[in-house]
Design an enzyme around this catalytic site. Structure first.
Site, mmCIF file in Angstrom:
data_model
loop_
_atom_site.group_PDB
_atom_site.id
_atom_site.type_symbol
_atom_site.label_atom_id
_atom_site.label_comp_id
_atom_site.label_asym_id
_atom_site.label_seq_id
_atom_site.Cartn_x
_atom_site.Cartn_y
_atom_site.Cartn_z
ATOM 1 N N CYS A 24 0.849 -1.153 0.260
ATOM 2 C CA CYS A 24 -0.039 -0.136 0.006
ATOM 3 C C CYS A 24 0.645 1.137 -0.073
ATOM 4 O O CYS A 24 1.565 1.624 0.849
ATOM 5 C CB CYS A 24 -0.796 -0.125 1.361
ATOM 6 S SG CYS A 24 -1.813 1.487 1.728
ATOM 7 N N CYS A 27 0.253 3.776 2.837
ATOM 8 C CA CYS A 27 0.794 3.144 4.201
ATOM 9 C C CYS A 27 2.166 3.751 4.156
ATOM 10 O O CYS A 27 2.603 3.924 5.386
ATOM 11 C CB CYS A 27 0.651 1.732 4.247
ATOM 12 S SG CYS A 27 -0.961 1.223 4.112
#
Length: 100
Positions: A24, A27
């Site tokens: 991600c 993230c």
């Protein structure tokens, strides 16, 4: 060392949980922000990262649909939740609001 989720969140110090995934992009953007928040706040907050791909049962229990999802717990109660990347200042403000 594995700790149960209940034991982890049952603290009188705010516990900020970061549900993330290694693949991600947002993230990865959030990771250094969390490190800065921890550096700034020290013992006033615990920050725990949970990989949703390695811990699907916990992610499902808390209905994590997207990553990153941040949750703040204190004394076993969920006090706050938000998905997406937040700024260092916003995260510090959230922790401060729930530190009293």
């Amino acid at each position: 060392m594995k700790t149960s989720f209940g034991t982890l969140t049952d603290s009188d110090i705010p516990v900020l949980i970061d549900f993330y995934a290694t693949w991600c992009g947002p993230c990865q953007t959030l990771a250094p922000i969390l490190q800065d928040v921890k550096k700034d706040l020290g013992e006033k907050v615990k920050i725990v990262k949970i990989d949703v791909d390695k811990n699907p049962a916990i992610a499902q229990k808390f209905q994590v649909r997207g990553v990153p999802t941040l949750m703040l717990f204190k004394n076993g109660k969920q006090l706050w939740r938000q998905s997406g990347v937040l700024s260092r200042a916003d995260l510090k403000q959230v922790v401060a609001q729930h530190s009293r």
